[in-house]
Design an enzyme around this catalytic site. Structure first.
Site, mmCIF file in Angstrom:
data_model
loop_
_atom_site.group_PDB
_atom_site.id
_atom_site.type_symbol
_atom_site.label_atom_id
_atom_site.label_comp_id
_atom_site.label_asym_id
_atom_site.label_seq_id
_atom_site.Cartn_x
_atom_site.Cartn_y
_atom_site.Cartn_z
ATOM 1 N N CYS A 72 -1.435 2.322 7.308
ATOM 2 C CA CYS A 72 0.027 2.664 7.765
ATOM 3 C C CYS A 72 -0.020 4.123 8.165
ATOM 4 O O CYS A 72 0.781 4.749 8.036
ATOM 5 C CB CYS A 72 1.041 2.234 6.634
ATOM 6 S SG CYS A 72 0.600 2.889 5.116
ATOM 7 N N ALA A 76 -5.037 -5.036 -2.445
ATOM 8 C CA ALA A 76 -3.936 -6.118 -2.376
ATOM 9 C C ALA A 76 -2.603 -5.708 -2.616
ATOM 10 O O ALA A 76 -1.636 -6.155 -2.176
ATOM 11 C CB ALA A 76 -4.359 -7.452 -3.096
ATOM 12 N N ALA A 77 -2.239 -4.844 -3.741
ATOM 13 C CA ALA A 77 -0.929 -4.518 -4.297
ATOM 14 C C ALA A 77 -0.116 -3.653 -3.176
ATOM 15 O O ALA A 77 -0.858 -3.005 -2.432
ATOM 16 C CB ALA A 77 -0.978 -3.970 -5.475
#
Length: 613
Positions: A285, A148-149
């Protein structure tokens, strides 16, 4: 970063030869990748102020940006992202450096900081907003964010949980996890801005995430299965060159090979924890098929028909379909079509799961073309990959949480589909957290005092916790029923970093004649107000402005109407409609707001009042 040369021959060679998108557009792709990334932000859609904030933002800031000239460049006004609902996400013609440094943009920069810190705006890369939207989160869903971070996607998930305006305490939950203990505290800050009682931040290795248990209605402990899972895995980041320019220098094909196995393990664990019929979004990404389609295909293959890639689209979003054919390159830049071609001395590094797991007929059934590869030249974004998977039934080894025999659909022979190997689970190193202690019968005096003073009706005080075992508690936090269930049931084997929204704080007043030792906190005002029968006072706009602009206005400076209301603050007074909800204190000669500067600036922005320097 200015000195970094935005060229990498190996990178260009790799993607031209890999052909994971239309190489006829490669020059456009490369040119876009070399430009700075435009700054993008979104408005917190579930907040009651969202529409008014958008209206004021257009009037007070966007008009100032129209035809603005910076250097020799005329700046275009911000535009809404065409695929984000309700005009809540906007792309500027400015990069982050310009917003921070250009004097003409100082007011706009201050506005963004204040609204961001108060939880009403989130500055986030455009492509990063796509996975939470594709999750299709509802307020009753149990959602797991595995990696999550720093938390911008998690914040978006929390917003979606709260989009039912009539329910400040959703039935669902967001479990936000990260392996890095320090990065968990970035999550605490990011999620803390949203003041949600339905989130819990934990610290575990995502690939070996623990089985969280919950007690059902009859008190039995059962495994928690999630309706939605976000699997935004660690990756080589070669789609982020526009903002992380050091990737131009550091990129090499070995990065993807190094991370592939970790990504695969995390995805498999996410699919195990996902409930049947639930959806998982896998994203990176990176544009590399070894981190993208290869991971998805290997997981589908391993799960034996229990998982499928489903169609996903956002109207207005441009993307390239996933590929069903790719090659693997080793450190020496040799290409391999299949795992059989790999020399024996290199098979340890180039695993079978990196290659397409079958022939054309097998790959066509996987529908990898439903995956989405987002390229920078398509809509002026970063590079990104997203796949939406649905779990149609329990995984083969989940029948008894062990191995299970199944017949191969291809040849009818007996085939063993095994659960992936498990590492021994351990606590991640990091700061030792204070305990999470819920109010109990021994805290009856505190509970009764608060309930009576604030006229709380049907408020679940048993869902209020503190972070200390001492009798004198300073801060009280409120959590949803499900969060309490999780914290109490898993206290010994789930490492909880943070949960709850602060609703009460011990008063700093040292007088002994206080009716109540605790005061309200702005953070939890929206959670607590629906339960309050007293101490909710209607207030006129002119008085609001005075409170926001002055630290502690005297009573004689307030309207006569408000002075009368404050005298009778303990009586049953409720407003029919609340546009702004402000948390304050009534003293003997004056009154004040319990609100930090960023929150004050937000309310001034809402009222269209210039913010004093």
């Amino acid at each position: 970063y200015k000195d970094i040369k935005k060229e990498n021959e190996k990178y260009e060679h790799y993607y031209k030869e890999q052909k994971c998108f239309d190489v006829s557009q490669f020059d456009q792709f490369l040119e876009a990748m070399k430009r700075p990334l435009p700054a993008v932000f979104r408005i917190t859609g579930y907040k009651k102020h969202a529409k008014q904030l958008l209206k004021n933002m257009k009037r007070n800031h966007f008009e100032d940006l129209t035809e603005m000239v910076i250097g020799e460049e005329t700046i275009k006004p911000p535009v809404p992202l065409p695929w984000y609902p309700d005009e809540l996400a906007w792309q500027t013609d400015l990069n982050r450096g310009q917003i921070r440094k250009v004097p003409q943009l100082q007011n706009f920069h201050s506005f963004l900081i204040a609204e961001s810190e108060s939880g009403h705006i989130t500055r986030q890369e455009a492509v990063s907003m796509i996975p939470p939207l594709l999750l299709d989160v509802r307020s009753h869903h149990k959602v797991l964010d595995m990696c999550a971070a720093p938390g911008s996607k998690t914040a978006q998930i929390v917003e979606l949980l709260h989009r039912d305006e009539n329910n400040a305490i959703p039935d669902g939950i967001c479990v936000a996890n990260d392996k890095d203990n320090k990065r968990c505290y970035m999550l605490v800050h990011q999620i803390g801005r949203l003041h949600s009682p339905s989130t819990i931040i934990v610290n575990h290795d995502a690939s070996n995430f623990p089985e969280i248990l919950v007690k059902n209605d009859v008190g039995e402990e059962i495994p928690l299965r999630y309706d939605r899972v976000l699997c935004d895995v660690p990756c080589s980041g070669d789609g982020t060159m526009r903002k992380n320019t050091d990737v131009w220098v550091k990129w090499n094909q070995a990065n993807a090979i190094y991370l592939h196995r970790t990504q695969y393990r995390i995805l498999l664990r996410g699919l195990e924890l996902l409930g049947s019929g639930g959806q998982l979004v896998y994203s990176t990404c990176s544009l590399n098929p070894i981190e993208d389609e290869a991971v998805v295909a290997a997981a589908i293959q391993h799960c034996g028909g229990a998982v499928e890639v489903i169609d996903a689209d956002l109207p207005g979003l441009k993307w390239s379909p996933g590929v069903s054919k790719w090659r693997v390159m080793d450190r020496d830049m040799n290409w391999y079509e299949t795992h059989d071609e790999v020399p024996e001395n290199k098979k340890k590094n180039l695993s079978y799961s990196m290659f397409p797991p079958g022939g054309q007929d097998v790959m066509e059934k996987m529908h990898l073309e439903r995956c989405m590869r987002l390229l920078p030249h398509q809509q002026d974004t970063g590079g990104f990959f997203v796949a939406v998977l649905r779990k149609t039934k329990p995984l083969p080894w989940q029948k008894d949480e062990a191995k299970m025999e199944t017949k191969s659909e291809t040849n009818g022979s007996e085939t063993k589909i095994q659960a992936p190997p498990r590492k021994k689970r351990k606590w991640e190193p990091g700061f030792k957290e204070d305990p999470f202690v819920f109010l109990s019968s021994k805290d009856e005096a505190t509970s009764s005092q608060i309930t009576s003073f604030f006229g709380l009706k049907d408020f679940p005080m048993d869902q209020v916790l503190t972070r200390t075992t001492s009798e004198k508690k300073k801060q009280l936090y409120f959590v949803s029923k499900l969060v309490k269930n999780i914290v109490e049931t898993n206290i010994d084997h789930v490492k909880v970093i943070n949960t709850g929204v602060r609703v009460f704080s011990r008063s700093a007043n040292t007088q002994n004649d206080l009716e109540c030792e605790f005061r309200l906190v702005q953070d939890g005002s929206e959670c607590i107000e629906p339960f309050m029968a007293t101490r909710v006072v209607p207030i006129q706009i002119e008085d609001v402005k005075r409170f926001l602009l002055e630290e502690q206005p005297k009573y004689e400076d307030l309207s006569e109407q408000l002075r009368e209301k404050l005298k009778d603050v303990g009586k049953k007074v409720k407003t029919a409609f609340l546009l702004l909800l402000l948390c304050g204190w009534r003293g003997t000669f004056s009154s004040r707001l319990y609100m930090n500067n960023h929150e004050r600036m937000h309310f001034l922005n809402m009222l269209g009042v210039p913010v004093p320097k």
